[in-house]
Design a protein around this motif. Sequence first.
Motif, PDB file in Angstrom:
ATOM      1  N   ASP A 122      20.208  -3.282  71.145  1.00 16.97           N
ATOM      2  CA  ASP A 122      20.688  -4.388  70.305  1.00 16.97           C
ATOM      3  C   ASP A 122      22.975  -3.583  70.105  1.00 16.97           C
ATOM      4  O   ASP A 122      23.417  -5.175  69.616  1.00 16.97           O
ATOM      5  CB  ASP A 122      20.248  -3.593  68.523  1.00 16.97           C
ATOM      6  N   ALA A 123      22.853  -3.018  70.656  1.00 19.26           N
ATOM      7  CA  ALA A 123      23.845  -2.651  69.720  1.00 19.26           C
ATOM      8  C   ALA A 123      24.968  -3.616  71.522  1.00 19.26           C
ATOM      9  O   ALA A 123      26.173  -4.355  70.699  1.00 19.26           O
ATOM     10  CB  ALA A 123      24.650  -1.839  70.103  1.00 19.26           C
ATOM     11  N   GLU A 124      24.141  -3.682  72.038  1.00 16.13           N
ATOM     12  CA  GLU A 124      25.518  -4.012  73.579  1.00 16.13           C
ATOM     13  C   GLU A 124      24.931  -5.775  73.604  1.00 16.13           C
ATOM     14  O   GLU A 124      26.073  -6.726  73.701  1.00 16.13           O
ATOM     15  CB  GLU A 124      24.249  -3.844  75.025  1.00 16.13           C
TER      16      GLU A 124
ATOM     17  N   ALA B  62      40.509  -6.435  71.752  1.00 16.64           N
ATOM     18  CA  ALA B  62      40.957  -4.282  71.994  1.00 16.64           C
ATOM     19  C   ALA B  62      39.715  -3.731  71.229  1.00 16.64           C
ATOM     20  O   ALA B  62      39.461  -2.784  71.957  1.00 16.64           O
ATOM     21  CB  ALA B  62      42.540  -4.139  71.456  1.00 16.64           C
ATOM     22  N   LYS B  63      39.674  -4.242  70.610  1.00 16.49           N
ATOM     23  CA  LYS B  63      38.722  -2.763  69.574  1.00 16.49           C
ATOM     24  C   LYS B  63      37.076  -3.116  70.172  1.00 16.49           C
ATOM     25  O   LYS B  63      36.848  -2.454  70.806  1.00 16.49           O
ATOM     26  CB  LYS B  63      38.742  -3.793  68.047  1.00 16.49           C
ATOM     27  N   LEU B  64      37.243  -4.303  70.742  1.00 17.79           N
ATOM     28  CA  LEU B  64      35.094  -4.558  71.405  1.00 17.79           C
ATOM     29  C   LEU B  64      35.036  -3.974  72.973  1.00 17.79           C
ATOM     30  O   LEU B  64      34.759  -3.420  72.855  1.00 17.79           O
ATOM     31  CB  LEU B  64      35.732  -6.274  71.863  1.00 17.79           C
ATOM     32  N   ARG B  65      37.051  -3.424  73.623  1.00 12.66           N
ATOM     33  CA  ARG B  65      36.883  -2.524  74.384  1.00 12.66           C
ATOM     34  C   ARG B  65      36.743  -1.317  74.531  1.00 12.66           C
ATOM     35  O   ARG B  65      35.868  -0.356  74.658  1.00 12.66           O
ATOM     36  CB  ARG B  65      38.095  -2.976  75.132  1.00 12.66           C
ATOM     37  N   GLU B  66      36.646  -0.601  72.897  1.00  7.21           N
ATOM     38  CA  GLU B  66      36.803   0.854  72.733  1.00  7.21           C
ATOM     39  C   GLU B  66      35.229   0.730  72.279  1.00  7.21           C
ATOM     40  O   GLU B  66      35.076   2.020  72.848  1.00  7.21           O
ATOM     41  CB  GLU B  66      37.769   0.617  70.929  1.00  7.21           C
ATOM     42  N   TYR B  67      34.973  -0.178  71.883  1.00  8.22           N
ATOM     43  CA  TYR B  67      33.338  -0.540  71.190  1.00  8.22           C
ATOM     44  C   TYR B  67      32.121  -0.349  72.965  1.00  8.22           C
ATOM     45  O   TYR B  67      31.139   0.495  72.831  1.00  8.22           O
ATOM     46  CB  TYR B  67      32.502  -1.581  70.337  1.00  8.22           C
ATOM     47  N   LYS B  68      32.685  -0.890  73.548  1.00 13.79           N
ATOM     48  CA  LYS B  68      32.000  -1.254  75.089  1.00 13.79           C
ATOM     49  C   LYS B  68      32.327   0.245  75.476  1.00 13.79           C
ATOM     50  O   LYS B  68      31.229   0.461  75.527  1.00 13.79           O
ATOM     51  CB  LYS B  68      32.864  -2.244  75.450  1.00 13.79           C
ATOM     52  N   SER B  69      33.296   0.602  75.349  1.00 15.55           N
ATOM     53  CA  SER B  69      33.338   2.212  76.513  1.00 15.55           C
ATOM     54  C   SER B  69      33.080   3.067  75.412  1.00 15.55           C
ATOM     55  O   SER B  69      32.149   4.099  75.898  1.00 15.55           O
ATOM     56  CB  SER B  69      35.074   2.421  75.775  1.00 15.55           C
ATOM     57  N   ASP B  70      32.614   2.720  74.279  1.00 20.01           N
ATOM     58  CA  ASP B  70      31.430   3.651  73.572  1.00 20.01           C
ATOM     59  C   ASP B  70      30.566   3.603  73.535  1.00 20.01           C
ATOM     60  O   ASP B  70      29.439   4.520  73.399  1.00 20.01           O
ATOM     61  CB  ASP B  70      32.140   3.956  72.207  1.00 20.01           C
TER      62      ASP B  70
END
Length: 171
Positions: A17-19, A42-50
């Motif tokens: 779901d998060a993905e 930029a925030k989305l890249r951080e979320y993808k990394s997490d």
Amino acid sequence: MEQKRQKFSEIKAGLDDAESLIRKMDLEARSLQPNVKAVLLAKLREYKSDLNNLKSEHKRLASANSNQAARDDLLESGMADAMSVSANQRGRLMMSTERLNESSDRIKESRRTMLETEELGLHGVDDNISKSKKILTNMSRRMSRNKWIISSIIVVLVVAIALILYFKLSK
């Protein structure tokens, strides 16, 4: 054991779901203005990394859990060790769940921020549209008035020419 499997499948569903949410947010962010777009991407890249870290942790725990389950089924000894490993895994799983919840909260906050930004942009567009309508209405009125003035001048000139011709020809 069944509870663990259920928890793992719940976590897997949460990760999926998060993905999906991150993909949707990425699409929405790419359609925004460049200055807002850069910050959100930029925030989305951080979320993808997490999210990728959480997925790898989940995969590691799932494989460790399946290996441990097979070992316990075969040996059925060392129950104390299994309990301590299970408690350790449970702790890791709880930490992973906590991280996933935090990431979900950040994603929700980012989505709310994007919606607010979009709403602010739409208000500005509405104001510009109303100004444009006023300008176009005024231009239309001026065009109509100018047509009447030109038509009146043409009629006066035609009458003047007709009068001149009448007086010239009648002599």
